[in-house]
Design a protein around this motif. Structure first.
Motif, PDB file in Angstrom:
ATOM      1  N   PRO A 139      14.255  32.842 -56.381  1.00 51.82           N
ATOM      2  CA  PRO A 139      13.901  34.116 -55.753  1.00 51.82           C
ATOM      3  C   PRO A 139      15.058  35.115 -55.843  1.00 51.82           C
ATOM      4  CG  PRO A 139      14.354  32.452 -54.095  1.00 51.82           C
ATOM      5  CD  PRO A 139      14.367  31.748 -55.409  1.00 51.82           C
ATOM      6  N   THR A 141      17.389  37.928 -54.378  1.00 48.65           N
ATOM      7  CA  THR A 141      17.836  38.535 -53.126  1.00 48.65           C
ATOM      8  C   THR A 141      18.336  39.940 -53.439  1.00 48.65           C
ATOM      9  OG1 THR A 141      18.579  36.385 -52.344  1.00 48.65           O
ATOM     10  CG2 THR A 141      19.399  38.319 -51.170  1.00 48.65           C
ATOM     11  N   LEU A 169      18.495  42.947 -48.141  1.00 51.83           N
ATOM     12  CA  LEU A 169      19.671  42.934 -47.268  1.00 51.83           C
ATOM     13  C   LEU A 169      20.319  44.308 -47.321  1.00 51.83           C
ATOM     14  CD1 LEU A 169      21.388  39.529 -48.115  1.00 51.83           C
ATOM     15  CD2 LEU A 169      19.616  40.017 -46.447  1.00 51.83           C
ATOM     16  N   ASP A 184      26.405  35.114 -53.427  1.00 54.69           N
ATOM     17  CA  ASP A 184      25.027  34.632 -53.534  1.00 54.69           C
ATOM     18  C   ASP A 184      24.582  34.662 -55.002  1.00 54.69           C
ATOM     19  OD1 ASP A 184      22.347  34.141 -53.466  1.00 54.69           O
ATOM     20  OD2 ASP A 184      21.932  35.415 -51.740  1.00 54.69           O
TER      21      ASP A 184
ATOM     22  N   ARG B 131      22.242  28.954 -47.065  1.00 57.28           N
ATOM     23  CA  ARG B 131      21.608  29.292 -48.334  1.00 57.28           C
ATOM     24  C   ARG B 131      21.424  28.046 -49.199  1.00 57.28           C
ATOM     25  NH1 ARG B 131      24.426  33.859 -49.481  1.00 57.28           N
ATOM     26  NH2 ARG B 131      26.137  32.617 -50.256  1.00 57.28           N
ATOM     27  N   GLY B 136      16.658  30.938 -48.909  1.00 55.61           N
ATOM     28  CA  GLY B 136      16.764  32.280 -48.339  1.00 55.61           C
ATOM     29  C   GLY B 136      18.113  32.881 -48.648  1.00 55.61           C
ATOM     30  N   PRO B 137      18.358  34.079 -48.164  1.00 55.79           N
ATOM     31  CA  PRO B 137      19.610  34.765 -48.513  1.00 55.79           C
ATOM     32  C   PRO B 137      20.834  34.252 -47.746  1.00 55.79           C
ATOM     33  CG  PRO B 137      18.242  36.165 -47.135  1.00 55.79           C
ATOM     34  CD  PRO B 137      17.444  34.931 -47.397  1.00 55.79           C
ATOM     35  N   LEU B 139      22.317  35.098 -45.163  1.00 53.07           N
ATOM     36  CA  LEU B 139      22.549  36.059 -44.089  1.00 53.07           C
ATOM     37  C   LEU B 139      21.214  36.218 -43.373  1.00 53.07           C
ATOM     38  CD1 LEU B 139      24.562  38.682 -46.140  1.00 53.07           C
ATOM     39  CD2 LEU B 139      25.469  36.952 -44.612  1.00 53.07           C
TER      40      LEU B 139
END
Lengths: 263, 285
Positions: A139, A141, A169, A184, B131, B136-137, B139
């Motif tokens: 996915p 982000t 975000l 990330d 994470r 998910g991110p 954060l």
């Protein structure tokens, strides 16, 4: 006890006088976080040449730059918008540099480029997985700036028709965007071309690399001007400082650290 | 002369006492003055219950942030309240006094760590762990809850310990005399007697959690989004004000003050609940 109090009083007094005692002329710049590091460097160099003046640089964002130039909180406001808003109408705007907006991903990401269309779809939430743009099955982000940011409004203006997806975000400076993307592996963000480093990877957009050459040649399309805004006419110390930034030395400093010269 | 000195001291002390009060009053007036006109102009219902926050389009709905603030606070309670209360019980009932007297101030040191440091640890350590393990991110609501849960521990623990220690020793002795074990005494006598103090400690922790800004901005991801899972990124009321304040002009700026009004009201309610709980304890004794 009394001695300590007296000593600390003298110390505080000395500190206060050190700040303003010599009757130095002072200039304050405020605004765009993208141009802030450059302004700081230029200010340092300028103060080396002209020891009689003290130049202070503050961040805050483009809107702060416009506001403080209007209100007089800073003599020079910095703004990095494609289109200046109505509030900036009464200000004298000088383009001192140009800046590319790089689409950045984590270095672990195998993708090397996106089209404008794909960038738009990713930030709008239409494309949500890296495999849809040629990457791994993971996915995406999306990391964006807060509403009002100069980088964000320029990015949205140039890419066009962006209606940022809800679960993107939000980070409140170029630096925190870089940190988030560096941490990330599946993230994508955008930031000032001057702030790219080895922790993140800039993507090609429409097959054009986000490089100084491509931007100067006019091939890379995500470029916005950086304005210095001054209330009234350019004169005195303000004019001298802006002239310095526009001089060969100033423009070379800007170029050396990844921004583009104004002309 | 002596009488004059006495009067002067009284005056001076009075001024200092009222300066704190007037500070609160001025802040409240300022926020209300800036925020209330916007709320009435824009419409209370639209402002509180719309989930469209697009300042540049003139849309100001803070519903996702209210929901996020409540979830983050609840999450912090789920993490922090049991740890804090049980920790306090252990320290006050099962730990020798001299040891407790060393551990309690150490825990209170947690409160002295600046929130930006908590946020930094959250970004650098906690978010990558979340994470990697949950997706998910990183954060996210979960990260914010855990960080805030730890941040409220000193408040919950130290006030809980104080209220547990305030239970007269004779209560415990009476229970022991009936043949109860330490745990039976603790949960049937001591906790019951100090219940309102423990509740007050949790409510004060709650107030701290809902008001925290810096750490939350750093770890929550800040998307204006009603979370579906704890792994989603959220933006709290406080984060909304701090993030956009520097850019906001006109209506947008007023909307942020109005967000402050909502926050102020929520916190006044929480603190009033806490003082009611504490007063109840006083009356009982």
């Amino acid at each position: 006890m009394k001695k300590i109090m007296l000593m600390s009083f003298v110390l505080i007094a000395a500190l206060l006088m050190g700040g303003c005692g010599k009757g130095k002329a002072s200039l304050t710049l405020a605004g765009s976080t993208a141009f802030q590091p450059f302004a700081e460097k230029l200010a340092d160099q300028y103060m080396n040449i002209n020891p009689d003046i003290s130049v202070t640089v503050q961040g805050g964002g483009s809107a702060v730059g416009i506001q403080s130039a209007n209100s007089g909180a800073a003599q020079i406001g910095m703004a990095d918008l494609v289109v200046l808003p109505a509030e900036a109408e009464g200000l004298t705007a000088t383009v001192v540099a140009k800046d590319g907006i790089a689409i950045v991903v984590n270095p672990a990401n195998k993708i090397s480029g996106l089209t404008t269309e794909q960038v738009r779809d990713i930030f709008n939430g239409k494309i949500t997985n890296w495999k849809d743009v040629g990457g791994i099955n993971a996915p995406i982000t999306v990391v964006s700036r807060e509403a009002g940011s100069g980088t964000r409004s320029s990015f949205e203006e140039i890419v066009g028709n962006i209606n940022l997806k809800r679960d993107a975000l939000i980070q409140d400076s170029n630096g925190t965007i870089r940190e988030t993307v560096a941490n990330d592996a599946n993230s994508v963000g955008y930031l000032s071309h001057g702030l790219i480093n080895e922790k993140i990877k800039a993507l090609k957009v429409d097959d054009q690399e986000c490089s100084t050459e491509a931007i100067i040649a006019g091939n890379y399309k995500l470029v916005r001007p950086i304005f210095l805004l001054v209330k009234g006419n350019l004169e005195g110390e303000i004019k001298k400082f802006i002239d310095y930034i526009l001089s060969d030395e100033g423009q070379n400093t800007i170029k050396a650290d990844g921004l583009l010269p104004a002309k | 002369m002596k009488l004059f000195g006495e009067k002067a001291v009284r005056r001076i002390l009075m001024v200092t006492a009222f300066s704190a009060l007037s500070g609160l009053l001025l802040i409240a007036l300022f926020i209300l003055n800036e925020g209330l006109p916007f709320i009435f102009k824009y419409g209370i219902k639209e402002f509180l219950f719309s989930s469209d926050w697009y300042p540049h389009l003139g849309k100001f709905g803070i519903y996702p942030m209210i929901v996020a603030s409540l979830w983050v606070t609840l999450g912090a309670m789920i993490v922090g309240a049991p740890l804090g209360v049980f920790g306090a019980i252990f320290l006050s009932e099962y730990t020798p006094r001299p040891v407790m007297k060393i551990i309690k101030p150490t825990i209170e040191l947690l409160a002295a760590i600046p929130s930006v440091v908590y946020g930094f640890i959250g970004v650098m350590v906690l978010a990558p762990i979340i994470r990697a393990n949950f997706g998910g991110p990183g954060l996210s609501l979960l990260a914010a809850s855990i960080i805030l849960g730890i941040m409220i521990l000193p408040t919950v623990i130290s006030i809980s310990i104080d209220s547990i220690l305030a239970v007269p020793q004779s209560y415990r002795e009476g229970s022991y005399a009936l043949g109860a074990t330490t745990w039976q005494t603790t949960h049937m006598v001591t906790i019951k007697a100090s219940k309102s103090g423990i509740i007050a400690s949790i409510i004060l922790g709650l107030g701290r959690a809902i008001g925290e800004t810096m750490a939350v901005i750093m770890v929550a991801g800040n998307s204006v989004n009603i979370p579906n899972t704890p792994l989603d990124s959220v933006r709290t009321l406080t984060a909304n004000i701090a993030l956009e304040m520097s850019y906001a002009t006109g209506m947008h700026r007023q909307a942020l003050f109005a967000t402050g009004v909502v926050l102020l009201i929520v916190i006044i309610i929480l603190n009033s609940l806490a003082s009611v709980a504490i007063r109840k304890r006083m009356v009982k004794r």
